[in-house]
Design an enzyme around this catalytic site. Structure first.
Site, short mmCIF file in Angstrom:
data_model
loop_
_atom_site.label_atom_id
_atom_site.label_comp_id
_atom_site.label_asym_id
_atom_site.label_seq_id
_atom_site.Cartn_x
_atom_site.Cartn_y
_atom_site.Cartn_z
CB CYS A 154 24.20 55.95 55.63
SG CYS A 154 23.39 55.64 54.07
CG HIS A 158 22.04 52.85 58.30
ND1 HIS A 158 21.10 53.83 58.07
CD2 HIS A 158 22.47 52.45 57.08
CE1 HIS A 158 20.98 54.01 56.77
NE2 HIS A 158 21.78 53.19 56.15
CG ASN A 207 19.02 52.94 53.57
OD1 ASN A 207 19.17 54.01 54.17
ND2 ASN A 207 20.03 52.23 53.12
#
Ligand code: UT7
Length: 330
Positions: free
Chosen positions: A115, A256, A287
């Site tokens: 990520c 994030h 996500n």
């Protein structure tokens, strides 16, 4: 060191929207109420059968190039972040994009930090301008089809993820009067906790290829949750401290997008009274792993909320475990 500017942004989200209610119809152990209450997610985008990291990344890249007014053949390099490449792992997604874009003069490679891929790659890209004779634009793409790597019966994990792609084009900032730059980056890792986000199916051993969970993400949710809050707190704290920034000077913080509660808890620990400075789209995008930050940047750019000279902090975390952030002047 050469200063850089983000010349253009682009993103792509698949058309198909899957709501929490739709998920709950298939997974009776969960509900919209639980998912929204524990994550802030209402829906996510899911790639169609023929969509892939490269097909989504291609559209995001074309949009970023158009936004920057830069032709593909003028690119010097393409760097792609993905945990869900079309092939495992070659040909690289970056090479597929180089071909499909017609970026004949560009070097191309995939660089993965889960990520945090985009956060790491911004810094890596900027460093290529150490060469005085290299001044060409660099295309950064982060593109993920995470919904192909989750177990759709694992109601504790699959609810979190969505698909999408984001891209930016960077170039040297040659205008001495323009403040734009990537001023600072934090790149950190905590490999000892790698098993908290585990995806088998690699070449670790012969058996790992045939592992019963070879192709689905196994996640220790609570442990990642705790790690994530501390990671965002540490990154924002360190970036502000070492760049002498006060919260008032920061236009936006782009975390994030994994779980609203992670952002909320980190903000509270950092002493923010509200979440006004934090960009949040996790409710509708969920996500998207490394694509989450460039998708957010593109949304902010296209809505006109970013002004040249704005100070922006980016903070992320993910598998590896990795974490980090950037301090950008837009
Ligand atoms: O890019 C990084 C990717 N990963 C992450 O960011 C994950 C970070 N972690 C999280 O976001 C949270 O830990 C989750 C949303 C995954 C889980 O939330 P939690 O508050 O940590 O729940 P939990 O795992 O501690 O479980 C609490 C309860 C359990 O029930 P019991 O044992 O208390 O009766 C779970 O079975 O909640 C239950 N539960 C659910 N119930 C309905 C867990 N997930 C769900 C669900 N729907 N989706």
């Amino acid at each position: 060191m050469t200063r850089i500017r983000i010349a253009g942004t682009g993103s792509f989200l698949p058309e198909r929207i899957v709501t929490n209610d739709e998920l709950a119809q298939r997974l009776p152990k969960t509900s919209d109420e639980w998912i929204y209450g524990h994550t802030g997610i209402k829906s996510r985008r899911v790639a169609g059968p023929n969509e892939s990291a490269s097909s989504m990344g291609l559209i995001a890249a074309q949009r970023a190039l158009e936004n920057a007014g830069i032709a593909p053949e003028d690119l010097g390099m393409i760097i792609v972040s993905t945990a869900t490449p079309d092939y495992a792992p070659t040909p690289l997604v970056s090479c597929i994009l180089q071909d499909k874009l017609g970026a004949t003069g560009a070097a191309a490679f995939d660089m993965s930090a889960a990520c945090c891929g985009f956060i790491y790659n911004l810094e890596i890209a900027k460093n290529f301008y150490y060469k005085p004779d290299f001044r060409k634009p660099i295309l950064l793409v982060a593109t993920e089809v995470m919904t192909r790597k989750v177990d759709w019966n694992d109601y504790k994990t699959c609810i979190l993820f969505g698909d999408g792609a984001g891209a930016v084009v960077i170039e040297p900032n040659e205008d001495a009067a323009a403040p734009s730059d990537l001023v600072d980056t934090i790149m950190r890792a905590d490999g000892a906790r790698g098993e908290f986000l585990l995806l088998e199916g690699g070449c670790r051993s012969y058996d790992s290829l045939n592992h019963p969970k070879a192709h689905v993400l196994q996640m220790a949710g609570t442990q990642v949750f705790t790690f994530a809050i501390k990671a965002i707190e540490e990154v924002v704290q360190d970036l502000t401290k070492r760049n002498d920034l006060t919260y008032d000077q920061i236009a936006r913080i782009v975390p994030h997008q994994a779980n609203f509660r992670i952002i909320e808890s980190a903000a509270k620990r950092l002493g923010f009274e509200d979440l006004d400075k934090f960009y949040i789209n996790v409710d509708s995008v969920a996500n998207t792993a490394s694509a989450s930050i460039p998708i957010a940047l593109d949304e902010m750019n296209r809505s006109g909320e970013l002004k040249r000279g704005d100070k922006i902090l980016i903070a992320g975390f993910g598998a590896g475990l990795t974490y980090g952030g950037n301090y950008l002047i837009w």
